[in-house]
Design a protein around this motif. Structure first.
Motif, PDB file in Angstrom:
ATOM      1  N   SER A  64       3.820  31.621  33.537  1.00  0.00           N
ATOM      2  CA  SER A  64       3.578  32.505  32.490  1.00  0.00           C
ATOM      3  C   SER A  64       4.206  33.930  32.838  1.00  0.00           C
ATOM      4  O   SER A  64       4.259  34.351  34.064  1.00  0.00           O
ATOM      5  N   THR A  65       4.586  34.788  31.864  1.00  0.00           N
ATOM      6  CA  THR A  65       5.155  35.943  32.134  1.00  0.00           C
ATOM      7  C   THR A  65       3.937  37.134  32.736  1.00  0.00           C
ATOM      8  O   THR A  65       2.631  36.810  32.440  1.00  0.00           O
TER       9      THR A  65
ATOM     10  N   ASP B  70       1.765  37.531  29.845  1.00  0.00           N
ATOM     11  CA  ASP B  70       0.972  36.452  29.427  1.00  0.00           C
ATOM     12  C   ASP B  70      -0.280  36.257  30.584  1.00  0.00           C
ATOM     13  O   ASP B  70      -0.145  35.105  31.123  1.00  0.00           O
ATOM     14  N   SER B  71      -0.996  36.988  31.091  1.00  0.00           N
ATOM     15  CA  SER B  71      -1.594  37.144  32.266  1.00  0.00           C
ATOM     16  C   SER B  71      -2.988  36.960  32.279  1.00  0.00           C
ATOM     17  O   SER B  71      -3.925  37.685  31.841  1.00  0.00           O
TER      18      SER B  71
ATOM     19  N   ILE C  19      -7.004  35.748  24.849  1.00  0.00           N
ATOM     20  CA  ILE C  19      -6.156  34.953  25.540  1.00  0.00           C
ATOM     21  C   ILE C  19      -6.340  33.365  25.577  1.00  0.00           C
ATOM     22  O   ILE C  19      -7.400  33.161  25.594  1.00  0.00           O
TER      23      ILE C  19
ATOM     24  N   ASN D 280      -1.801  27.734  26.199  1.00  0.00           N
ATOM     25  CA  ASN D 280      -0.604  27.242  25.700  1.00  0.00           C
ATOM     26  C   ASN D 280       0.235  26.262  26.331  1.00  0.00           C
ATOM     27  O   ASN D 280       1.136  26.578  27.301  1.00  0.00           O
TER      28      ASN D 280
ATOM     29  N   SER E 228       0.879  27.098  30.205  1.00  0.00           N
ATOM     30  CA  SER E 228       1.105  28.679  30.333  1.00  0.00           C
ATOM     31  C   SER E 228      -0.109  29.381  29.501  1.00  0.00           C
ATOM     32  O   SER E 228      -0.739  28.705  29.017  1.00  0.00           O
ATOM     33  N   PHE E 229      -0.285  30.552  29.966  1.00  0.00           N
ATOM     34  CA  PHE E 229      -1.194  31.518  29.225  1.00  0.00           C
ATOM     35  C   PHE E 229      -0.831  31.855  28.086  1.00  0.00           C
ATOM     36  O   PHE E 229       0.739  32.354  28.228  1.00  0.00           O
ATOM     37  N   GLU E 230      -1.468  32.363  27.049  1.00  0.00           N
ATOM     38  CA  GLU E 230      -0.791  33.392  25.848  1.00  0.00           C
ATOM     39  C   GLU E 230      -1.562  34.502  25.660  1.00  0.00           C
ATOM     40  O   GLU E 230      -3.033  34.215  25.059  1.00  0.00           O
ATOM     41  N   ASN E 231      -1.258  35.792  25.847  1.00  0.00           N
ATOM     42  CA  ASN E 231      -2.020  36.834  25.675  1.00  0.00           C
ATOM     43  C   ASN E 231      -1.931  37.641  24.290  1.00  0.00           C
ATOM     44  O   ASN E 231      -0.806  37.803  24.084  1.00  0.00           O
ATOM     45  N   LYS E 232      -2.769  37.557  23.450  1.00  0.00           N
ATOM     46  CA  LYS E 232      -2.709  37.752  22.132  1.00  0.00           C
ATOM     47  C   LYS E 232      -2.922  39.127  21.967  1.00  0.00           C
ATOM     48  O   LYS E 232      -2.559  39.794  20.810  1.00  0.00           O
TER      49      LYS E 232
ATOM     50  N   ARG F 268      -1.055  41.458  23.559  1.00  0.00           N
ATOM     51  CA  ARG F 268       0.167  41.772  23.724  1.00  0.00           C
ATOM     52  C   ARG F 268       0.665  43.234  24.441  1.00  0.00           C
ATOM     53  O   ARG F 268       1.566  43.661  24.577  1.00  0.00           O
TER      54      ARG F 268
END
Length: 533
Positions: free
Chosen positions: A144-145, A148-149, A189, A192, A195-199, A201
């Motif tokens: 994850s970037t 996206d933490s 968050i 996905n 990986s994680f997806e931080n909504k 942003r």
């Protein structure tokens, strides 16, 4: 081959691998600056001294982390040159942040093949990585970037509630036990794939501000509210809202970790885990439902990066030579130790009353039964964030009133729990779903027996974060608990780290004496010396 691991970010430190010997310490323990960020010169010199190695004998300097701003890189180079001379660059190998985290867990697990998971706020542009470790090789299968933490999400909640992000996340976890989750955070968050997806942003302070809007929480008053909660005032309207936010964030973290665990089970491998989020012992307990023998590296936060970097480099050279084999970390007593003559000299100058005793185990047991609170200082200091009997404060866990005494003495936040050290042979009586937990890396639900025998070490939600102990782990400390059991029937004692709240764990006898005086502890055990106030 001699390999030095170095980490120069927050929680900086050094580790020395010299053949089969390991020496490790973090800079905060030596310079007394909590979570110190910067070049770990004292740590480097300490592990070299303990390993009886000269700088020119070091074959490789393994540095954790690839990317640095120019100013920090120049400071690192200047520091290395001051220790190793102008030719230091030919010895340096940089190891990516999450690879160092993940490898610290994989390398110390004792497993030939395993999943290796790293989750934190950010490092080298990423916030998580998942690897398959096989015969010392690491194959990354997901990441994850930094945007996206999952770690940054929890750090932003920590900041929102008036605590210090990247430092006080444990307070949020403790606070969560006092309330119920009332907010759905699936739009903040989610998982996905792997990986994680931080909504949101955004990360950092910008994320904190967005969360303040989402919860309608008064960010400008957050520190004042946190201060009131630290003093035990949890019943105010805004304090109750803060507790609901903490409970919601903890529940959401556990939900995401649970979903990740479900997906990782399909690989049919064991799991080794490190990174800042691995400090969350309640989320670790959720992960253990999918991986019963889950291994969490004891220095799971950035304090363990130097270890992971050195271990990775060591393993790669062993692979080249066809000599790699699994290694199981048996203990973390890897730090500085002090001989009794040095301690005696210090005590003679201190003007304190002290005596030398051979039967330390019996004396400590009797003192605990007499409701004494004491500091114990023995052997090599623990590596990592937990005190495990060598730099600990001990108390009788049978009377919950000791919690109030300790909170006052150590200036602790009243909502944070204390932990026990438990004889491993008793965990079936004390813990639900029992499993050895030698390094305090997981929480457990306490059985009624523990709640009855040792109420001072059970949190309000009936969880506990024990150290489980066999005699071979720490003979003197084990014998103290065994004698306590013989006298009281209780196979556990209260064990908290030997430090004032907000300070690093004591390292030297001088540190121990200072904290002993400040906290006004009843007794101090320095190896075989008993010190009185």
């Amino acid at each position: 081959m001699i390999i030095l691991g170095v980490h120069d970010g927050h929680d900086s430190g050094a580790v020395l691998f010299k053949e089969e010997e390991i020496y490790a310490v973090n800079e905060e323990r030596l310079n007394r600056i909590k979570k110190y960020r910067g070049f770990p010169e004292l740590s480097i010199r300490e592990v070299l001294k303990r390993g009886n190695a000269n700088p020119e004998e070091v074959d490789v300097i393994a540095v954790a982390g690839l990317f640095r701003k120019q100013s920090r890189l120049l400071k690192l180079e200047k520091g290395l040159e001051s220790v190793f001379g102008k030719g230091f660059k030919k010895k340096v190998l940089f190891v990516e942040h999450h690879l160092a985290h993940a490898f610290s867990a994989y390398y110390t697990s004792g497993w030939r093949e395993a999943l290796a998971l790293s989750i934190d706020a950010a490092g080298d542009g990423l916030s998580s990585s998942i690897y398959i470790g096989r015969d010392g090789e690491m194959i990354r299968i997901a990441q994850s970037t930094y945007l996206d933490s999952l770690g940054d999400f929890y750090a932003s909640i920590t900041e929102l509630l008036g605590f210090k992000p990247m430092r006080h996340e444990g307070k949020v976890m403790s606070l969560a036990a006092y309330g119920r989750p009332t907010y759905d955070l699936s739009n903040i968050i989610e998982l996905n794939g792997l990986s994680f997806e931080n909504k949101l942003r955004v990360v950092g302070l910008e994320a904190t501000k967005k969360l303040a809007e989402f919860f309608n929480y008064p960010l400008s008053k957050a520190k004042d509210i946190a201060l009131q909660m630290k003093k035990g005032r949890l019943d105010g309207k805004i304090a109750q809202k803060a507790i609901e936010i903490a409970a919601s964030a903890q529940t959401h973290l556990e939900k995401i970790v649970n979903e990740l665990g479900l997906k990782l089970r399909s690989y049919n491998l064991k799991l080794a885990y490190a990174g800042g989020v691995a400090q969350n012992v309640k989320a670790n307990a959720v992960l253990r439902k999918h991986f019963p023998d889950l291994w969490v590296f004891p220095a799971m936060d950035d304090s363990g990066l130097a270890f992971g970097a050195a271990a990775f480099v060591k393993s790669q050279f062993e692979r080249l030579d066809g000599k790699w084999k699994p290694f199981k970390l048996k203990h973390v007593y890897l730090g500085p130790s002090y001989d009794e003559s040095e301690i005696e000299d210090l005590l003679r100058k201190s003007n304190l009353n002290f005596e030398y005793r051979k039967d330390i185990e019996g004396f400590v047991t009797e003192s605990l039964i007499e409701d004494k609170i004491l500091g114990i200082f023995q052997g090599a200091m623990e590596y990592g964030p937990r005190a495990l009997g060598n730099r600990s404060i001990l108390a009788d866990p049978r009377d919950k009133r000791v919690v109030k005494k300790l909170n006052a003495a150590l200036n602790r936040d009243v909502f944070q729990p204390f932990a026990p050290s438990i004889l491993e042979e008793r965990i079936g009586e004390y813990l639900q779903d029992p499993y050895p937990n030698k390094f305090m890396t997981m929480s457990y639900k306490a059985k009624g027996t523990l709640l009855k025998d040792a109420p001072a070490v059970v949190h309000v939600d009936r969880t506990t974060r024990p150290q489980t102990l066999l005699k071979e782990d720490n003979p003197r400390y084990y014998n103290i608990i065994k004698r306590f059991e013989k006298e009281t029937g209780v196979g556990a004692i209260l064990n908290t780290s030997f430090n004032m709240h907000g300070e690093p764990i004591v390292c030297s006898p001088e540190d121990a004496l200072k904290t002993f005086k400040t906290a006004k502890l009843d007794l101090l055990v320095l190896e075989n010396f008993i010190v009185y106030q």
